[in-house]
Design a protein around this motif. Structure first.
Motif, PDB file in Angstrom:
ATOM      1  N   UNK A  20      14.471   3.144   1.069  1.00 20.99           N
ATOM      2  CA  UNK A  20      13.213   2.556   0.608  1.00 20.99           C
ATOM      3  C   UNK A  20      12.191   2.550   1.754  1.00 20.99           C
ATOM      4  N   UNK A  21      10.969   2.871   1.428  1.00 20.07           N
ATOM      5  CA  UNK A  21       9.864   2.750   2.393  1.00 20.07           C
ATOM      6  C   UNK A  21       8.654   2.231   1.629  1.00 20.07           C
ATOM      7  N   UNK A  22       8.324   0.973   1.852  1.00 16.23           N
ATOM      8  CA  UNK A  22       7.217   0.323   1.154  1.00 16.23           C
ATOM      9  C   UNK A  22       6.090   0.087   2.151  1.00 16.23           C
ATOM     10  N   UNK A  23       4.906   0.644   1.856  1.00 15.10           N
ATOM     11  CA  UNK A  23       3.783   0.547   2.798  1.00 15.10           C
ATOM     12  C   UNK A  23       2.533   0.073   2.054  1.00 15.10           C
ATOM     13  N   UNK A  24       1.728  -0.788   2.688  1.00 17.90           N
ATOM     14  CA  UNK A  24       0.482  -1.246   2.052  1.00 17.90           C
ATOM     15  C   UNK A  24      -0.584  -0.152   2.081  1.00 17.90           C
ATOM     16  N   UNK A  25      -1.505  -0.247   1.139  1.00 23.73           N
ATOM     17  CA  UNK A  25      -2.630   0.675   1.091  1.00 23.73           C
ATOM     18  C   UNK A  25      -3.787  -0.028   0.395  1.00 23.73           C
ATOM     19  N   UNK A  26      -4.966   0.515   0.530  1.00 24.06           N
ATOM     20  CA  UNK A  26      -6.150  -0.111  -0.063  1.00 24.06           C
ATOM     21  C   UNK A  26      -6.274   0.299  -1.527  1.00 24.06           C
ATOM     22  N   UNK A  27      -7.019  -0.505  -2.276  1.00 22.97           N
ATOM     23  CA  UNK A  27      -7.240  -0.193  -3.675  1.00 22.97           C
ATOM     24  C   UNK A  27      -6.448  -1.115  -4.583  1.00 22.97           C
ATOM     25  N   UNK A  28      -6.669  -0.993  -5.907  1.00 27.56           N
ATOM     26  CA  UNK A  28      -5.958  -1.867  -6.857  1.00 27.56           C
ATOM     27  C   UNK A  28      -4.450  -1.654  -6.827  1.00 27.56           C
ATOM     28  N   UNK A  29      -4.046  -0.430  -6.609  1.00 25.95           N
ATOM     29  CA  UNK A  29      -2.616  -0.155  -6.420  1.00 25.95           C
ATOM     30  C   UNK A  29      -2.347  -0.216  -4.920  1.00 25.95           C
TER      31      UNK A  29
END
Length: 215
Positions: A171-180
């Motif tokens: 698993x690799x969970x990373x934040x990003x901009x936008x609604x998703x």
């Protein structure tokens, strides 16, 4: 015969000439000898029987121990057979959940549908090369999707509950901009048992003709 006279007769006996002993003395000696012989015979017989009894008791103890050991072994064998049957049933059930080679594209479609149904944007869903793992084969599927936390969790739950066996790794969970606001990269793995029957012919092979070469 008086007791005193009998005592005197015993005192006057000539051991070297037993034939001249009085009849009463001869009878007494015969009775004593017979009683002694019978007593010795009885003691010898009892000793033999006692030895046989002790030997029989020893054998009985040995048989009891053998019976107890055999009984414990039989109980253990029954449990072992039950565990073996349960393990065989579990293995058969797991093999039934492994996809055939022809079902892998359908499995990829199920993963794609799960992403779309949970409002995820798909970055990639790619099949990697098959890996041999002992007696089975591992088919990795690289997945990259974008969505919010709850949608990603629902997607993972759907993948885990697919009819065909699929496990998730790396698993690799990373934040990003936008609604998703989250990007998830994961490697899903399904498995194939080489003995599983695949009814389709190998790619590029021609079906065998049933016609005679002379026709």
């Amino acid at each position: 015969m008086k007791l005193v006279d009998f005592h005197m007769d015993l005192a006057e006996l000539d051991i070297a000439m037993p034939g001249e002993w009085p009849r009463a003395v001869k009878a007494l000696c015969f009775v004593l000898v017979a009683a002694t012989v019978l007593a010795l015979g009885y003691l010898v017989s009892i000793a033999d029987k006692r030895a046989e009894l002790l030997l029989a008791e020893h054998r009985e103890d040995g048989l009891h121990r053998e019976f107890a050991a055999s009984r414990a072994m039989a109980a253990g064998l029954a449990k072992l057979r039950a565990r073996d049957a349960a393990a065989s049933a579990a293995l058969a059930e797991m093999i039934e959940r492994l996809p055939l080679e022809t079902e892998v594209p359908a499995l990829v479609e199920d993963i794609t549908r799960a992403a779309v149904d949970n409002d995820l944007a798909i970055d990639r869903i790619d099949l990697a090369d098959e890996r041999q793992r002992g007696f089975y084969r591992e088919l990795p599927i690289a997945i990259g999707v974008v969505g919010d936390y709850h949608d990603l969790g629902a997607f993972a739950s759907v993948i885990a509950s697919l009819p065909r066996l699929v496990t998730m790794h790396d698993f690799d969970l990373a934040p990003r901009s936008g609604p998703r606001n989250l990007s998830l990269t994961i490697e899903a793995r399904t498995y194939r048992y080489p003995a599983t029957h695949d009814p389709s012919p190998p790619a590029g092979s021609e079906p065998e003709s049933t016609l005679s070469p002379l026709e």
